[in-house]
Write an enzyme that holds these catalytic residues in place. Structure first.
Site, mmCIF file in Angstrom:
data_model
loop_
_atom_site.group_PDB
_atom_site.id
_atom_site.type_symbol
_atom_site.label_atom_id
_atom_site.label_comp_id
_atom_site.label_asym_id
_atom_site.label_seq_id
_atom_site.Cartn_x
_atom_site.Cartn_y
_atom_site.Cartn_z
ATOM 1 N N HIS A 25 0.832 -1.205 0.000
ATOM 2 C CA HIS A 25 0.000 0.000 0.000
ATOM 3 C C HIS A 25 0.865 1.251 0.000
ATOM 4 O O HIS A 25 1.968 1.270 0.564
ATOM 5 C CB HIS A 25 -0.943 0.013 1.208
ATOM 6 C CG HIS A 25 -0.257 0.004 2.543
ATOM 7 N ND1 HIS A 25 0.063 1.156 3.223
ATOM 8 C CD2 HIS A 25 0.173 -1.012 3.333
ATOM 9 C CE1 HIS A 25 0.643 0.836 4.369
ATOM 10 N NE2 HIS A 25 0.728 -0.473 4.467
ATOM 11 N N ASP A 78 -0.542 4.273 0.971
ATOM 12 C CA ASP A 78 -1.051 5.251 1.939
ATOM 13 C C ASP A 78 -0.342 5.129 3.281
ATOM 14 O O ASP A 78 0.201 4.081 3.631
ATOM 15 C CB ASP A 78 -2.571 5.108 2.118
ATOM 16 C CG ASP A 78 -2.983 3.728 2.596
ATOM 17 O OD1 ASP A 78 -2.424 2.730 2.113
ATOM 18 O OD2 ASP A 78 -3.858 3.649 3.486
ATOM 19 N N ASP A 134 6.470 1.567 7.104
ATOM 20 C CA ASP A 134 5.174 0.974 6.708
ATOM 21 C C ASP A 134 4.516 1.839 5.667
ATOM 22 O O ASP A 134 3.774 2.733 6.000
ATOM 23 C CB ASP A 134 4.305 0.828 7.968
ATOM 24 C CG ASP A 134 3.029 0.059 7.710
ATOM 25 O OD1 ASP A 134 2.882 -0.494 6.610
ATOM 26 O OD2 ASP A 134 2.170 0.027 8.602
ATOM 27 N N GLU A 141 -5.014 0.952 2.741
ATOM 28 C CA GLU A 141 -4.777 -0.178 3.653
ATOM 29 C C GLU A 141 -4.915 0.290 5.091
ATOM 30 O O GLU A 141 -5.339 -0.460 5.961
ATOM 31 C CB GLU A 141 -3.373 -0.750 3.412
ATOM 32 C CG GLU A 141 -3.161 -2.126 4.060
ATOM 33 C CD GLU A 141 -2.679 -2.051 5.493
ATOM 34 O OE1 GLU A 141 -2.698 -3.084 6.170
ATOM 35 O OE2 GLU A 141 -2.282 -0.968 5.954
ATOM 36 N N GLU A 142 -4.567 1.566 5.306
ATOM 37 C CA GLU A 142 -4.611 2.098 6.677
ATOM 38 C C GLU A 142 -6.003 2.591 7.049
ATOM 39 O O GLU A 142 -6.233 2.966 8.197
ATOM 40 C CB GLU A 142 -3.598 3.252 6.822
ATOM 41 C CG GLU A 142 -2.164 2.910 6.442
ATOM 42 C CD GLU A 142 -1.484 2.012 7.458
ATOM 43 O OE1 GLU A 142 -2.167 1.513 8.362
ATOM 44 O OE2 GLU A 142 -0.263 1.803 7.331
ATOM 45 N N GLU A 148 4.618 -5.804 4.338
ATOM 46 C CA GLU A 148 4.439 -5.201 5.667
ATOM 47 C C GLU A 148 5.694 -5.417 6.528
ATOM 48 O O GLU A 148 6.289 -6.498 6.494
ATOM 49 C CB GLU A 148 3.231 -5.818 6.372
ATOM 50 C CG GLU A 148 1.901 -5.381 5.807
ATOM 51 C CD GLU A 148 1.626 -3.902 6.010
ATOM 52 O OE1 GLU A 148 2.203 -3.314 6.939
ATOM 53 O OE2 GLU A 148 0.859 -3.327 5.222
HETATM 54 ZN ZN LIG Z 1 1.282 -1.411 6.268
#
Ligand SMILES: [Zn+2]
Length: 249
Positions: free
Chosen positions: A70, A72, A103, A137-138, A166
């Site tokens: 991701h 974001d 992340d 994703e967040e 991740e």
């Molecule tokens: Zn993540």
């Protein structure tokens, strides 16, 4: 810093500099597509309710190896509490700082650099490579990866192997690799008690007490960690794999 990591760091810096707070992709995926297209990737962008998703695939043959991630990041909180601007990637003491450095914009950069290096070394490698990248994703995570997976399922496409970027290291890079991840089960639990007088509690059944017992039986708050299979390897040893432990009940 290891010089082999410099191209990865350079791309990670470009990604961190983009303010991609969920669900805003802020041009991160266009940057990735720019790097992937010359390698022979077909890049498709799927925008759903303000969420930007990228499906990029090179080749049509099996097996299909997919990288998932991701673009974001979560909000920064008070910028004054940061030692440096969260969207100005900064190297301090050999570590890269910025929102998404861990992340997971460094992982996205590593995907691209690894693919570039692999294809340079093995231009005729069998199979195909793909990336599933989302900008949600967040957040609620309903218009991101799930939408791409639905499309793939409708088209009868199957992913053979998937690497999710991740961050899972604890102390050193690569010291922990997770084989799978927890799942989620949602449901409604109705607990029926029996009313009673406070003077005769033994004649009543308190639904709160009964619910507690049910919670214990479903694993309670530990169910997430029980379903996660992890292993750590000593620094310097070769990556290995362990079988999924049998679930405990
Ligand atoms: Zn993540």
């Amino acid at each position: 810093m290891d010089t082999a990591a410099l191209p990865t760091q350079a791309l990670a810096r470009e990604l961190i500099a983009r303010r991609s707070i969920t669900p805003d992709d802020a041009g991160c995926q266009a940057l990735l597509a720019e790097r992937l297209a010359p390698l022979g990737f077909q890049c498709e962008t799927l925008v759903v309710n303000g969420v930007t998703n990228l499906w990029a695939r090179r080749g049509t043959a099996r097996p299909l190896v997919c990288f998932a991630g991701h673009t974001d990041v979560v909000p920064t909180g008070p910028v004054a509490a940061w030692q440096s601007d969260p969207f100005v990637p900064t190297l301090r003491d050999g570590c890269l700082y910025g929102r998404g450095a861990a992340d997971m914009k460094s992982s996205l950069a590593a995907f691209v650099i690894a693919i570039e290096a692999f294809l340079a070394a093995h231009p005729g490698a069998p199979g195909s490579i793909a990336l599933i990248i989302t900008s949600d994703e967040e957040g609620p995570s309903v218009d991101g990866t799930a939408k791409i997976v639905e499309r793939l399922a409708a088209a009868g496409e199957t992913i053979d192997y998937c690497v999710v970027g991740e961050p899972s290291s604890v102390e050193n890079l690569g010291d922990m690799i997770k084989n799978g991840r927890r799942g989620t089960l949602s449901g409604t639990l109705t607990v029926i008690g029996v009313q009673g007088h406070i003077a005769y509690p033994h004649l009543a059944r308190n639904p709160i007490h009964l619910a507690r017992a049910g919670h214990r039986r479903t694993g309670g708050t530990r169910s997430g960690t029980r379903a996660t299979s992890t292993f750590r390897r000593p620094p310097g040893s070769a990556p290995t794999s362990t079988p999924e432990p049998a679930p405990t009940t």
